[in-house]
Design a protein around this motif. Structure first.
Motif, PDB file in Angstrom:
ATOM      1  N   VAL A   5       0.865  -1.190   0.000  1.00  0.00           N
ATOM      2  CA  VAL A   5       0.000   0.000   0.000  1.00  0.00           C
ATOM      3  C   VAL A   5       0.896   1.233   0.000  1.00  0.00           C
ATOM      4  O   VAL A   5       1.830   1.317   0.804  1.00  0.00           O
ATOM      5  CB  VAL A   5      -0.895   0.026   1.258  1.00  0.00           C
ATOM      6  CG1 VAL A   5      -1.783   1.265   1.251  1.00  0.00           C
ATOM      7  CG2 VAL A   5      -1.743  -1.229   1.343  1.00  0.00           C
ATOM      8  N   VAL A   6       0.595   2.168  -0.894  1.00  0.00           N
ATOM      9  CA  VAL A   6       1.383   3.400  -0.920  1.00  0.00           C
ATOM     10  C   VAL A   6       0.609   4.516  -0.239  1.00  0.00           C
ATOM     11  O   VAL A   6      -0.558   4.746  -0.562  1.00  0.00           O
ATOM     12  CB  VAL A   6       1.702   3.843  -2.358  1.00  0.00           C
ATOM     13  CG1 VAL A   6       2.419   5.190  -2.349  1.00  0.00           C
ATOM     14  CG2 VAL A   6       2.574   2.835  -3.046  1.00  0.00           C
ATOM     15  N   SER A   7       1.258   5.186   0.698  1.00  0.00           N
ATOM     16  CA  SER A   7       0.673   6.361   1.334  1.00  0.00           C
ATOM     17  C   SER A   7       1.288   7.598   0.691  1.00  0.00           C
ATOM     18  O   SER A   7       2.503   7.753   0.666  1.00  0.00           O
ATOM     19  CB  SER A   7       0.989   6.317   2.826  1.00  0.00           C
ATOM     20  OG  SER A   7       1.008   7.618   3.355  1.00  0.00           O
ATOM     21  N   VAL A   8       0.433   8.462   0.156  1.00  0.00           N
ATOM     22  CA  VAL A   8       0.926   9.689  -0.485  1.00  0.00           C
ATOM     23  C   VAL A   8       0.348  10.878   0.273  1.00  0.00           C
ATOM     24  O   VAL A   8      -0.846  10.927   0.544  1.00  0.00           O
ATOM     25  CB  VAL A   8       0.496   9.769  -1.966  1.00  0.00           C
ATOM     26  CG1 VAL A   8       1.051  11.031  -2.613  1.00  0.00           C
ATOM     27  CG2 VAL A   8       0.975   8.550  -2.715  1.00  0.00           C
ATOM     28  N   ASN A   9       1.215  11.805   0.607  1.00  0.00           N
ATOM     29  CA  ASN A   9       0.762  12.925   1.418  1.00  0.00           C
ATOM     30  C   ASN A   9       1.137  14.277   0.822  1.00  0.00           C
ATOM     31  O   ASN A   9       0.572  15.293   1.173  1.00  0.00           O
ATOM     32  CB  ASN A   9       1.379  12.796   2.813  1.00  0.00           C
ATOM     33  CG  ASN A   9       0.690  13.652   3.835  1.00  0.00           C
ATOM     34  OD1 ASN A   9      -0.488  13.948   3.681  1.00  0.00           O
ATOM     35  ND2 ASN A   9       1.408  14.050   4.863  1.00  0.00           N
ATOM     36  N   ARG A  10       2.109  14.271  -0.074  1.00  0.00           N
ATOM     37  CA  ARG A  10       2.632  15.539  -0.583  1.00  0.00           C
ATOM     38  C   ARG A  10       2.840  15.479  -2.104  1.00  0.00           C
ATOM     39  O   ARG A  10       3.018  14.400  -2.652  1.00  0.00           O
ATOM     40  CB  ARG A  10       3.970  15.863   0.093  1.00  0.00           C
ATOM     41  CG  ARG A  10       3.778  16.261   1.536  1.00  0.00           C
ATOM     42  CD  ARG A  10       5.074  16.321   2.268  1.00  0.00           C
ATOM     43  NE  ARG A  10       4.825  16.582   3.678  1.00  0.00           N
ATOM     44  CZ  ARG A  10       5.054  17.745   4.274  1.00  0.00           C
ATOM     45  NH1 ARG A  10       5.554  18.748   3.597  1.00  0.00           N
ATOM     46  NH2 ARG A  10       4.792  17.896   5.545  1.00  0.00           N
ATOM     47  N   PRO A  11       2.857  16.645  -2.717  1.00  0.00           N
ATOM     48  CA  PRO A  11       2.936  16.646  -4.176  1.00  0.00           C
ATOM     49  C   PRO A  11       4.358  16.484  -4.732  1.00  0.00           C
ATOM     50  O   PRO A  11       4.523  16.187  -5.910  1.00  0.00           O
ATOM     51  CB  PRO A  11       2.411  18.035  -4.543  1.00  0.00           C
ATOM     52  CG  PRO A  11       2.730  18.880  -3.366  1.00  0.00           C
ATOM     53  CD  PRO A  11       2.654  17.981  -2.158  1.00  0.00           C
ATOM     54  N   ASP A  12       5.383  16.670  -3.885  1.00  0.00           N
ATOM     55  CA  ASP A  12       6.755  16.842  -4.389  1.00  0.00           C
ATOM     56  C   ASP A  12       7.216  15.789  -5.398  1.00  0.00           C
ATOM     57  O   ASP A  12       7.815  16.092  -6.403  1.00  0.00           O
ATOM     58  CB  ASP A  12       7.734  16.877  -3.231  1.00  0.00           C
ATOM     59  CG  ASP A  12       7.347  17.905  -2.203  1.00  0.00           C
ATOM     60  OD1 ASP A  12       8.034  18.912  -2.104  1.00  0.00           O
ATOM     61  OD2 ASP A  12       6.317  17.710  -1.533  1.00  0.00           O
TER      62      ASP A  12
END
Lengths: 460, 305
Positions: free
Chosen positions: B292-299
């Motif tokens: 599972v990938v957790s994505v929190n920021r656009p960078d």
């Protein structure tokens, strides 16, 4: 052996020397070499004649050996009232003897002095408060540490520590680039939640220059961003210097007065370069003492003061709460019983005893004083370098007992410790004795309960 | 896509599943792999005693000890190291989440691969029975610029690369970044992308009427079309589904049904305190049988072209 490879009279001056010390596991080679180290009696006596001023001479002379200082020393109490832990005995049998023998002492004697100076005294200066003549063993032990350092009889960790100050102007190997990058990094992490948050570096003529303990930059930079958030909420015009940001002094614990001077001069030149109205020091006791109380004398400042007005973090917080720069949400105040640890270095040695009470009035519903407290409070058990010296770990753990009893007597479940050494000692105390307490600096507590003005909140 | 991969490991069996995926990815995508271990916490100020993060014991820190830990890591990942991945092994002292984030920043990695939790799972390589993710993972996921790939279940494997990606949509801002990561990954790897939203029927007070559920599902379909599918600009292997139920259960079920080998979700740092993950993401990453990938920021997600 006149001088060892690692244990010698020369302070660390190169990265290679520092790395060689660091590579010596637990200082085994260092301490083995120390057993062979020659005492330069002539140099020792010459130093004493040159540096021992009338106050110390008088103190040594007039001490009546009455023993009234005994009960003032927490180390005497927690060591079952061992007579060798009576402050007057400790100093008379070490510094007193060196002076009486005009420096003609043996290697074995010097090692006994080292063990006494770093494991039987935390330089908390409590004995000075209770001596009928005002004789302060803490001050005398600091002086003794300097003599021992000059002869190479200093604990391994503190030789490394003062070496770090000499090489990096910080107790950790944090370079200017590392520090500036860390600040930038922390801002980037926090900007989503705190739009427009900044950590201004090298801003001239700001109201506040904020200075810290190198451990914050190295291991928990959240502390830096927490300070930034609170300055941001309070609307302060502040900055941090890229050079001269570190205000601790392991050199002071080591008795390396030359390194103390080098360190504090770096800080003062940052103040002179940036011309802030005042300096706010992070939540650290010995850093405040080194930079604000002792530092001006190391640097030879004629007025005995740093170049700008300096205040401790507890002073800034107390002021911000009283003036309404920071407002606490009453529903978020600490509900559980809470007590506060008075750092010897900024309470007994700098008079800041009321600030934390003002803060607790604003943030806690059930604040409980330790007994005794304020300038009469006991050392956390880890001051003066005691926390970090592996050789004296056993003695340090015994020393924690006084604070354990004080905290247990309050019934508090949380201890606010606005000082790195106290925070460490109380954390270790919980690990060692498991009395079921938590401990915290002020910043994370404040951030949880402070009211954030609408214009500083993130967009939904 | 993945040029630099940071595999942050405690070296315990809880990270074995993550190790397989990290090494497989490095080989498959010819990426540089940093095997990174924080060996101890410097809890004694300036002293050289550290608390070993695996055993909790105090150890004297010196070059020999660090070399020994690195050798242990080499032994632990001996089989994977022979896979041909371009790999370096590093062991450092510090607070684990902070050092992982520091390394990710220094190397500007494209993705961080981690297990879900270590504490208490010695002898049981699965954080699942504990129903919570480790504090290190939570803190890394909250602050990381790079997406964080969590591999928790021992069943997780990575035999054929990512071919079926499920994106768990929740319409938040962080979810937009997560979608862009999912789409970018799917495009580059030629994978199928399943956009999925579960209408939460549990958080309502009392029973929801069927009409209300139907209305919300219609609305969700419409939002998926406007918010995500239009962005896909004709990517042919994309489809969308909306189910109703308890979101974490439905996402895991849906991923299983689609034989997903990757789930992508957003992590909402602002909605949570003390760095805890949002409940749905935390439960999915503990239960899903795929990474599972957790994505929190656009960078690392938004193209700057």
């Amino acid at each position: 052996m006149p001088e060892g490879k690692l244990c010698n009279k020369k302070p660390v001056s190169t990265r290679e020397e520092l790395d060689a010390l660091l590579a010596d596991s637990n200082g085994r080679q260092y301490y083995a070499e120390m057993e062979q180290l020659d005492v330069d009696s002539d140099a020792l006596w010459a130093t004493i004649q040159k540096t021992m001023k009338s106050r110390l001479k008088t103190w040594l002379e007039i001490c009546a050996h009455c023993g009234l200082c005994a009960d003032s020393c927490f180390l005497y109490t927690v060591n079952e009232k061992d007579p060798t832990q009576v402050p007057s005995y400790k100093i008379q049998s070490t510094l007193g003897e060196i002076v009486r023998r005009k420096g003609k002492v043996s290697n074995e004697f010097m090692r006994m002095c080292m063990d006494t100076a770093w494991s039987k005294c935390t330089c908390c200066n409590r004995c000075g408060t209770y001596c009928p003549y005002g004789i302060d063993m803490g001050v005398m032990f600091s002086y003794l540490r300097g003599l021992l350092h000059s002869q190479g009889f200093v604990p391994w960790e503190l030789k490394i520590g003062s070496g770090m100050h000499r090489l990096f102007r910080a107790q950790m190997d944090v370079t200017v680039e590392d520090f500036v990058d860390t600040c930038q990094w922390m801002v980037e992490e926090a900007q989503e939640e705190w739009p427009c948050l900044e950590i201004p570096i090298d801003k001239e003529d700001a109201d506040i220059v904020y200075m810290i303990n190198a451990r914050e930059a190295k291991h928990y930079p959240e502390d830096i961003v927490e300070a930034a958030i609170l300055f941001h909420i309070a609307g302060e015009n502040w900055t941090m210097p890229s050079v001269g940001w570190e205000m601790t002094s392991l050199a002071m614990f080591a008795g390396d007065w030359e390194a103390c001077k080098m360190q504090v001069e770096t800080i003062y030149s940052a103040m002179e370069r940036l011309r802030p109205k005042r300096m706010v020091a992070t939540e650290c006791g010995h850093a405040y003492r080194a930079t604000v109380i002792e530092g001006p004398y190391w640097a030879g400042r004629p007025d005995g003061k740093p170049p700008v007005e300096c205040i401790h973090y507890v002073e800034w917080v107390a002021e911000a709460l009283e003036t309404g720069k920071l407002k606490i949400d009453p529903t978020k105040k600490i509900k559980e019983p809470v007590t506060v640890q008075d750092s010897c270095n900024y309470v007994r040695n700098a008079g800041l005893r009321e600030c934390t009470r003002i803060i607790m009035k604003h943030i806690a519903e059930d604040f409980r004083e330790m007994a005794p407290c304020k300038e009469h409070n006991y050392c956390c058990g880890g001051g003066g370098g005691f926390n970090g010296i592996g050789r004296y770990r056993k003695q340090r753990n015994i020393a924690l007992k006084m604070k354990r009893e004080q905290i247990l007597a309050t019934g508090a479940k949380l201890v606010v410790a606005p000082c790195h050494n106290c925070w460490d000692a109380i954390r270790d105390l919980e690990e060692e004795y498991q009395i079921g307490i938590k401990w915290s600096f002020l910043k994370p507590l404040l951030i949880k309960m402070v009211e954030v003005p609408p214009h500083l909140r993130p967009e939904e | 896509m993945f040029k630099k991969i940071l595999f942050a490991t405690s070296g315990s069996p809880c990270c074995d599943a993550a190790a397989r995926v990290a090494f497989d990815m490095a080989v498959r995508y010819d990426a540089e792999l940093f095997v990174f271990h924080v060996l101890g916490v410097p809890s004694r100020g300036f002293s050289h005693i550290v608390v070993d993060v695996r055993t909790g014991e105090k150890v004297e820190l010196d070059a020999d000890y660090i070399a020994w830990v690195q050798d242990e890591l080499k032994n632990t990942y001996d089989r994977q190291l022979r896979s041909g991945a371009r790999c370096s092994i590093e062991a450092v002292v510090g607070i684990p989440h902070r050092e992982i984030l520091r390394k990710a920043r220094q190397e500007d990695v494209d993705i961080i691969v981690m297990g879900a939790s270590t504490t208490g799972c010695e002898g049981d390589s699965d954080a699942y029975p504990k129903h919570f993710a480790g504090s290190t993972l939570q803190r890394v996921a909250k602050a990381s610029k790079a997406p964080v790939l969590v591999v928790n279940r021992p069943a997780a494997s990575f035999w054929g690369g990512f071919t079926n990606i499920v994106f768990g949509a929740d319409f938040s801002r962080a979810s937009e970044y997560a979608f862009q990561f999912a789409l970018k990954t799917a495009r580059e790897l030629g994978a199928k992308l399943h956009v999925f939203h579960a209408v939460d029927i549990e958080s309502q007070h009392g029973l929801m009427s069927q009409q209300e559920i139907d209305d919300r599902m219609l609305e969700a379909r419409d939002r998926i079309r406007r918010k995500y599918l239009l962005q896909a600009k004709g990517y042919p292997h994309i489809n969308a589904d909306v189910w109703e139920g308890i979101p974490y259960v439905e996402i895991v079920k849906y991923a299983r049904e689609r034989q997903a080998d990757l789930i992508v979700m957003a992590h909402h740092s602002r909605e949570t305190s003390d760095a805890s993950l949002g409940r749905t993401l935390e439960q999915v990453l503990l239960r899903a049988s795929c990474p599972v990938v957790s994505v929190n920021r656009p960078d690392k997600v938004v193209d700057n072209e």
